[in-house]
Design a protein around this motif. Structure first.
Motif, short mmCIF file in Angstrom:
data_model
loop_
_atom_site.label_atom_id
_atom_site.label_comp_id
_atom_site.label_asym_id
_atom_site.label_seq_id
_atom_site.Cartn_x
_atom_site.Cartn_y
_atom_site.Cartn_z
N ASN A 1 38.40 38.73 55.40
CA ASN A 1 39.80 38.37 55.40
C ASN A 1 40.18 37.98 56.83
OD1 ASN A 1 39.43 39.42 52.91
ND2 ASN A 1 40.91 41.08 53.08
N ALA A 2 41.41 37.61 57.07
CA ALA A 2 41.79 37.22 58.43
C ALA A 2 43.25 37.55 58.71
CB ALA A 2 41.57 35.72 58.65
N ASN B 1 44.22 48.97 57.22
CA ASN B 1 42.88 49.18 57.76
C ASN B 1 42.23 47.82 58.01
OD1 ASN B 1 43.17 51.91 57.55
ND2 ASN B 1 41.92 52.14 55.71
N TYR B 2 41.54 47.72 59.13
CA TYR B 2 40.84 46.46 59.43
C TYR B 2 39.50 46.37 58.70
CZ TYR B 2 44.27 45.44 63.04
OH TYR B 2 45.43 45.15 63.71
N ILE B 3 38.99 47.50 58.26
CA ILE B 3 37.72 47.50 57.52
C ILE B 3 37.74 48.66 56.53
CG2 ILE B 3 36.57 48.86 59.34
CD1 ILE B 3 33.99 47.32 58.62
N TYR B 4 37.25 48.42 55.33
CA TYR B 4 37.18 49.47 54.33
C TYR B 4 36.03 49.18 53.38
CZ TYR B 4 40.02 46.04 51.84
OH TYR B 4 40.49 44.88 51.29
N VAL B 5 35.52 50.23 52.74
CA VAL B 5 34.34 50.13 51.88
C VAL B 5 34.69 50.66 50.50
CG1 VAL B 5 31.92 50.81 51.57
CG2 VAL B 5 32.82 50.43 53.88
N THR B 6 34.30 49.90 49.47
CA THR B 6 34.48 50.33 48.08
C THR B 6 33.16 50.20 47.34
OG1 THR B 6 35.21 48.10 47.43
CG2 THR B 6 36.93 49.71 48.00
N TYR B 7 33.03 50.94 46.24
CA TYR B 7 31.79 50.96 45.46
C TYR B 7 32.09 50.68 44.00
CZ TYR B 7 30.62 53.70 49.62
OH TYR B 7 30.46 54.13 50.91
N SER B 8 31.15 50.00 43.34
CA SER B 8 31.33 49.70 41.92
C SER B 8 29.95 49.45 41.29
CB SER B 8 32.22 48.47 41.72
OG SER B 8 31.59 47.31 42.25
N TYR B 9 29.95 49.38 39.95
CA TYR B 9 28.75 49.04 39.18
C TYR B 9 29.09 47.85 38.30
CZ TYR B 9 26.98 53.63 40.57
OH TYR B 9 26.57 54.70 41.29
N ASP B 10 28.16 46.89 38.20
CA ASP B 10 28.42 45.77 37.30
C ASP B 10 28.00 46.16 35.89
OD1 ASP B 10 25.65 45.53 37.14
OD2 ASP B 10 25.55 43.69 38.33
N ASN C 1 49.34 29.98 54.38
CA ASN C 1 48.73 30.86 55.38
C ASN C 1 47.67 31.75 54.74
OD1 ASN C 1 48.18 32.35 57.68
ND2 ASN C 1 49.87 33.79 57.31
N LEU C 2 46.40 31.51 55.09
CA LEU C 2 45.30 32.32 54.57
C LEU C 2 45.01 33.51 55.46
CD1 LEU C 2 42.85 29.46 53.49
CD2 LEU C 2 44.53 30.70 52.09
N ALA C 3 45.54 33.51 56.69
CA ALA C 3 45.32 34.62 57.62
C ALA C 3 46.40 35.67 57.43
CB ALA C 3 45.31 34.09 59.05
N ASN C 4 46.53 36.14 56.20
CA ASN C 4 47.56 37.11 55.85
C ASN C 4 47.01 38.53 55.71
OD1 ASN C 4 46.21 37.03 53.38
ND2 ASN C 4 47.63 35.53 52.53
N GLY C 5 45.72 38.70 56.00
CA GLY C 5 45.11 40.02 55.90
C GLY C 5 44.71 40.41 54.50
N ASN C 6 45.06 39.61 53.51
CA ASN C 6 44.80 39.97 52.12
C ASN C 6 43.89 38.98 51.39
OD1 ASN C 6 46.68 42.26 52.08
ND2 ASN C 6 48.25 40.68 52.29
N THR C 7 43.89 37.72 51.80
CA THR C 7 43.12 36.69 51.11
C THR C 7 41.64 36.80 51.44
OG1 THR C 7 45.00 35.17 51.18
CG2 THR C 7 42.83 34.20 50.80
N GLN C 8 40.80 36.78 50.42
CA GLN C 8 39.35 36.79 50.63
C GLN C 8 38.90 35.37 50.96
OE1 GLN C 8 37.84 38.54 46.96
NE2 GLN C 8 37.54 40.50 47.99
N LEU C 9 38.68 35.12 52.24
CA LEU C 9 38.23 33.79 52.65
C LEU C 9 36.82 33.52 52.18
CD1 LEU C 9 39.55 33.73 56.34
CD2 LEU C 9 40.70 32.93 54.26
N ALA C 10 35.95 34.51 52.29
CA ALA C 10 34.54 34.34 51.91
C ALA C 10 33.95 35.70 51.55
CB ALA C 10 33.74 33.71 53.05
#
Length: 206
Positions: free
Chosen positions: A35-36, A64-73, A186-195
């Motif tokens: 994100n950005a 938070n500037y960085i966070y980790v989540t877990y999942s199963y497909d 504005n894609l640098a909103n902290g929420n948009t997944q750029l990649a």
């Protein structure tokens, strides 16, 4: 008979070599979402220019500037998502983005990282650097940098002993074009997944 004995000895040697080369390997899939937002520290002109302050207004995961989540497909594959914020126009570096640990193997595990490429995102062209690396040896990295160099791996990072952990860092550069004064663009909103990029982490007993 002598030839048969030699043949059996040869087979035994091959079998012994196969045993000595045997190793257990398993891979954990990680996805890194970029994100950005605007940098938290900026360079401003002097007071004579009457520049005022500004805020990016990000509310993503309690800022938070960085966070980790877990999942199963659906197939049961364990996926780890590391979401990071890059500051537009600045190389943004996190030296302890993820920890990989040897919790249950009574011996050393060798860690490898492999960059698999982009798997999603709304503006991948706005990300000019994505690097996952070993903070203790920054020369061990995978991904791509803003000098157009790409390393896929697998890259060995070293070994972790029982009940020990290894840190992984990540460095990103988001182009200033991700930011727009028009809130709709504005894609640098902290929420948009750029990649979103896939990096596989492989553990081996050999």
């Amino acid at each position: 008979m002598e030839r048969r004995k030699l043949g059996l000895l040869g087979f035994a040697a091959i079998a012994l070599a196969a045993i000595s080369l045997a190793a257990l390997q398993f891979t954990n899939v990680t996805y890194w979402s970029v994100n950005a937002t605007l940098p938290p520290a900026m360079k401003y002109a002097g007071a004579d220019t009457s520049i005022t302050g500004r805020s990016d207004g990000s509310t993503n995961y309690n800022n938070n500037y960085i966070y980790v989540t877990y999942s199963y497909d659906s197939s049961g594959l364990n996926k780890t998502m590391i979401s990071i914020v890059g500051f537009t126009g600045d190389v943004t570096n996190y030296t302890n983005a993820l920890q990989v640990c040897n919790r249950y193997y009574n011996g050393p595990l060798t860690v490898y990282i492999t960059y698999k490429g982009s798997v999603g995102g709304s503006a991948t062209s706005d990300v000019s650097q994505f690097v996952v690396y070993n903070p203790n040896n920054p020369g061990q990295w995978v991904g791509f940098n803003y000098n157009s160099q790409t390393i896929s791996g697998p890259i060995p990072l070293g070994q972790i002993l029982y009940d020990q952990c290894m840190q992984l860092g990540v460095s990103v550069l988001v182009k200033p074009s991700a930011y727009s004064t028009n809130s709709a663009n504005n894609l640098a909103n902290g929420n948009t997944q750029l990649a979103i990029y896939e990096v596989d982490i492989t553990f081996s007993t050999s």
